[in-house]
Design a protein around this motif. Structure first.
Motif, PDB file in Angstrom:
ATOM      1  N   SER A 161       0.841  -1.191   0.000  1.00 23.59           N
ATOM      2  CA  SER A 161       0.000   0.000   0.000  1.00 23.59           C
ATOM      3  C   SER A 161       0.875   1.239   0.000  1.00 23.59           C
ATOM      4  N   ASP A 162       0.468   2.258  -0.771  1.00 24.44           N
ATOM      5  CA  ASP A 162       1.240   3.491  -0.806  1.00 24.44           C
ATOM      6  C   ASP A 162       0.746   4.518   0.209  1.00 24.44           C
ATOM      7  N   GLY A 163      -0.228   4.137   1.041  1.00 21.62           N
ATOM      8  CA  GLY A 163      -0.740   5.044   2.068  1.00 21.62           C
ATOM      9  C   GLY A 163      -1.870   5.935   1.583  1.00 21.62           C
ATOM     10  N   ASN A 164      -2.192   5.890   0.302  1.00 24.39           N
ATOM     11  CA  ASN A 164      -3.255   6.723  -0.254  1.00 24.39           C
ATOM     12  C   ASN A 164      -4.425   5.889  -0.761  1.00 24.39           C
ATOM     13  N   GLY A 165      -4.509   4.686  -0.255  1.00 24.52           N
ATOM     14  CA  GLY A 165      -5.623   3.832  -0.647  1.00 24.52           C
ATOM     15  C   GLY A 165      -5.332   2.938  -1.831  1.00 24.52           C
ATOM     16  N   PHE A 166      -4.167   3.143  -2.487  1.00 25.11           N
ATOM     17  CA  PHE A 166      -3.815   2.305  -3.629  1.00 25.11           C
ATOM     18  C   PHE A 166      -2.953   1.145  -3.171  1.00 25.11           C
ATOM     19  N   GLU A 167      -3.308  -0.031  -3.592  1.00 19.72           N
ATOM     20  CA  GLU A 167      -2.541  -1.219  -3.210  1.00 19.72           C
ATOM     21  C   GLU A 167      -2.022  -1.920  -4.455  1.00 19.72           C
ATOM     22  N   TYR A 168      -0.714  -2.124  -4.488  1.00 15.79           N
ATOM     23  CA  TYR A 168      -0.092  -2.853  -5.589  1.00 15.79           C
ATOM     24  C   TYR A 168      -0.120  -4.344  -5.298  1.00 15.79           C
ATOM     25  N   ILE A 169      -0.694  -5.110  -6.206  1.00 19.89           N
ATOM     26  CA  ILE A 169      -0.775  -6.560  -6.060  1.00 19.89           C
ATOM     27  C   ILE A 169       0.323  -7.191  -6.913  1.00 19.89           C
ATOM     28  N   ASP A 170       1.187  -7.921  -6.273  1.00 13.43           N
ATOM     29  CA  ASP A 170       2.282  -8.571  -6.980  1.00 13.43           C
ATOM     30  C   ASP A 170       1.742  -9.792  -7.718  1.00 13.43           C
ATOM     31  N   PRO A 171       1.754  -9.784  -9.058  1.00 14.46           N
ATOM     32  CA  PRO A 171       1.198 -10.917  -9.805  1.00 14.46           C
ATOM     33  C   PRO A 171       2.104 -12.143  -9.789  1.00 14.46           C
ATOM     34  N   TYR A 172       3.326 -11.986  -9.308  1.00 15.60           N
ATOM     35  CA  TYR A 172       4.289 -13.076  -9.358  1.00 15.60           C
ATOM     36  C   TYR A 172       4.623 -13.631  -7.984  1.00 15.60           C
ATOM     37  N   SER A 173       3.770 -13.368  -7.002  1.00 13.40           N
ATOM     38  CA  SER A 173       4.101 -13.785  -5.638  1.00 13.40           C
ATOM     39  C   SER A 173       4.290 -15.297  -5.530  1.00 13.40           C
ATOM     40  N   GLY A 174       3.406 -16.077  -6.143  1.00 17.92           N
ATOM     41  CA  GLY A 174       3.530 -17.529  -6.100  1.00 17.92           C
ATOM     42  C   GLY A 174       4.780 -18.013  -6.809  1.00 17.92           C
ATOM     43  N   LEU A 175       5.055 -17.405  -7.964  1.00 23.14           N
ATOM     44  CA  LEU A 175       6.242 -17.779  -8.723  1.00 23.14           C
ATOM     45  C   LEU A 175       7.506 -17.459  -7.949  1.00 23.14           C
ATOM     46  N   ARG A 176       7.537 -16.286  -7.331  1.00 21.43           N
ATOM     47  CA  ARG A 176       8.714 -15.892  -6.555  1.00 21.43           C
ATOM     48  C   ARG A 176       8.939 -16.848  -5.379  1.00 21.43           C
ATOM     49  N   ARG A 177       7.854 -17.278  -4.772  1.00 22.47           N
ATOM     50  CA  ARG A 177       7.961 -18.199  -3.646  1.00 22.47           C
ATOM     51  C   ARG A 177       8.559 -19.535  -4.103  1.00 22.47           C
ATOM     52  N   SER A 178       8.113 -20.034  -5.249  1.00 23.32           N
ATOM     53  CA  SER A 178       8.635 -21.297  -5.780  1.00 23.32           C
ATOM     54  C   SER A 178      10.108 -21.166  -6.167  1.00 23.32           C
ATOM     55  N   LEU A 179      10.464 -20.037  -6.775  1.00 20.75           N
ATOM     56  CA  LEU A 179      11.847 -19.812  -7.155  1.00 20.75           C
ATOM     57  C   LEU A 179      12.748 -19.687  -5.930  1.00 20.75           C
ATOM     58  N   LYS A 180      12.208 -19.098  -4.871  1.00 20.98           N
ATOM     59  CA  LYS A 180      13.003 -18.974  -3.647  1.00 20.98           C
ATOM     60  C   LYS A 180      13.302 -20.346  -3.058  1.00 20.98           C
ATOM     61  N   ILE A 181      12.320 -21.242  -3.058  1.00 21.01           N
ATOM     62  CA  ILE A 181      12.528 -22.599  -2.544  1.00 21.01           C
ATOM     63  C   ILE A 181      13.564 -23.330  -3.391  1.00 21.01           C
ATOM     64  N   MET A 182      13.440 -23.196  -4.728  1.00 21.44           N
ATOM     65  CA  MET A 182      14.402 -23.830  -5.624  1.00 21.44           C
ATOM     66  C   MET A 182      15.815 -23.314  -5.369  1.00 21.44           C
ATOM     67  N   THR A 183      15.930 -21.990  -5.195  1.00 21.22           N
ATOM     68  CA  THR A 183      17.234 -21.374  -4.960  1.00 21.22           C
ATOM     69  C   THR A 183      17.834 -21.855  -3.645  1.00 21.22           C
ATOM     70  N   LEU A 184      17.014 -21.964  -2.610  1.00 18.21           N
ATOM     71  CA  LEU A 184      17.494 -22.457  -1.318  1.00 18.21           C
ATOM     72  C   LEU A 184      18.060 -23.864  -1.435  1.00 18.21           C
ATOM     73  N   ILE A 185      17.363 -24.718  -2.168  1.00 15.44           N
ATOM     74  CA  ILE A 185      17.823 -26.096  -2.343  1.00 15.44           C
ATOM     75  C   ILE A 185      19.157 -26.131  -3.080  1.00 15.44           C
ATOM     76  N   ILE A 186      19.256 -25.355  -4.144  1.00 17.09           N
ATOM     77  CA  ILE A 186      20.495 -25.338  -4.934  1.00 17.09           C
ATOM     78  C   ILE A 186      21.647 -24.779  -4.123  1.00 17.09           C
ATOM     79  N   TYR A 187      21.404 -23.710  -3.360  1.00 13.17           N
ATOM     80  CA  TYR A 187      22.456 -23.114  -2.535  1.00 13.17           C
ATOM     81  C   TYR A 187      22.957 -24.105  -1.490  1.00 13.17           C
ATOM     82  N   CYS A 188      22.029 -24.849  -0.895  1.00 16.53           N
ATOM     83  CA  CYS A 188      22.430 -25.841   0.112  1.00 16.53           C
ATOM     84  C   CYS A 188      23.262 -26.953  -0.511  1.00 16.53           C
TER      85      CYS A 188
END
Length: 368
Positions: free
Chosen positions: A17-44
């Motif tokens: 939220s920008d504080g003025n009533g407008f909220e930005y919805i991230d369309p890639y939240s699910g994708l980012r979450r999956s990529l983060k899990i993949m990255t964690l596995i590879i890093y380990c």
């Protein structure tokens, strides 16, 4: 490895939220979450394999074997990769805590500097090895007369100094600050403004520094060393084809050459290609959702692929071309020691003209 001030894939919330009533919805939240899990596995995996593999190489070349030119090269390569993989737990923690950096500003700077140091040191050591092998094939007698542990150590020291110089800007620009969406979350990022205040007055300076850092990393960290490596092995292949005696024994050599070039290219080319795409995206004034989607997927994947190179190097330079059927009963350390041994012919110069071809063959086999 976050190389820009606002990595696209760090936006991992569903809305802001920008504080003025407008909220930005991230369309890639699910994708980012999956990529983060993949990255964690590879890093380990990279951490475990890299520390064990490079640690074994350091133990063998540094403590178990007599110092030779080959052991100096591989020891320095293993040290570069070991330092990087040993620091991976901090990156794993950063990802696991949803991009919260709990280690302080100094470690933020040091971690990224060591990552950059690995990029430059390992790549330039590989380049030095390629040049040394090329020289040994083209001028075998000269190479045997001038090869020494002291000279190899001096060259290695020069590589580390150059890598440190090229990595030092990251220690300057790396910074920590509260996240925009949550002040309790501390981000570790590249602050090209060198200021807590970011406005239009410093925008051009930030873009210039970002472009300079990215272009330098692409040119000096990939294009130049890759061009040298490919050129050296092109000369080696050409020389082998002209010399029928050497060519008849070069089957293993061609496998190693192919493995070196292909692995290096596959691990690093995608990372640098996406660095260019990200640079274009960052300096473009208009939004491009398709490009944003590509970067969202590509940056974590290519970064992980580049990091994997640090745990592949021990396998690539030790085991490729080795006859496992004859060595399967030997221990892991014995296999490493056998891989790094140099032929006795490297320690002297043949004066008999009739032994020149045999001497060249032994020199070539020990180098390749």
């Amino acid at each position: 490895m976050e190389m820009n001030t606002t990595p696209t894939y760090h936006l991992n919330t569903t809305g802001v939220s920008d504080g003025n009533g407008f909220e930005y919805i991230d369309p890639y939240s699910g994708l980012r979450r999956s990529l983060k899990i993949m990255t964690l596995i590879i890093y380990c995996l990279a951490f475990v394999l890299g520390v064990l593999g490079n640690g074994a190489v350091i133990w063998v070349t540094g403590f178990k074997m007599k110092k030779t030119v080959n052991t100096v090269w591989f020891l320095n390569l293993a040290v570069a990769d070991f330092l990087f993989t040993a620091c991976l737990p901090m990156s794993v923690t950063y990802l696991a805590l949803d991009f919260h950096w709990p280690f302080g500003k100094f470690m933020c700077k040091l971690n990224t500097t060591l990552t950059s140091l690995n990029i430059y040191a390992s790549v330039y050591i590989l380049m030095v090895i390629s040049v040394a092998r090329c020289v040994a094939v083209v001028w075998p007698v000269w190479a045997r007369n001038h090869r020494s542990v002291r000279k190899a150590s001096c060259v290695s020291l020069g590589v580390w100094v150059l890598a440190l110089i090229l990595s030092s800007p990251y220690f300057v620009f790396r910074d920590t600050a509260p996240a925009f969406r949550n002040e309790e979350v501390i981000n570790c990022f590249n602050n090209y403004a060198l200021s807590d205040v970011y406005d239009e007055s410093v925008y051009e300076l930030v873009i210039f520094r970002f472009k300079a850092m990215t272009i330098t990393r692409i040119v000096l960290g990939f294009v130049v060393p890759f061009t040298v490596i490919v050129s050296c092995y092109a000369v080696i292949i050409h020389r082998l084809r002209r010399n029928h005696t050497l060519a008849s024994q070069s089957g293993r050599t061609f496998k190693i050459i192919a493995a070196i070039i292909i692995t290096f290219f596959l691990c690093w080319a995608p990372f640098h290609i996406f660095s260019v795409i990200e640079l274009v995206h960052q300096i473009t004034s208009f939004a491009n959702l398709s490009l944003d989607y590509v970067i969202t997927i590509g940056i974590p994947i290519t970064t992980s692929l580049a990091f994997i190179n640090s745990c592949l190097n021990p396998l690539l330079y030790v085991f490729v071309g080795q006859d496992f059927r004859d060595k399967v009963r030997k221990s892991f350390l014995n296999m490493l020691e056998a891989a790094f041994q140099e032929e006795e012919s490297d320690s002297h110069t043949d004066t008999n003209t009739g032994n020149t071809s045999q001497s060249q063959m032994k020199s070539l086999e020990s180098e390749l």
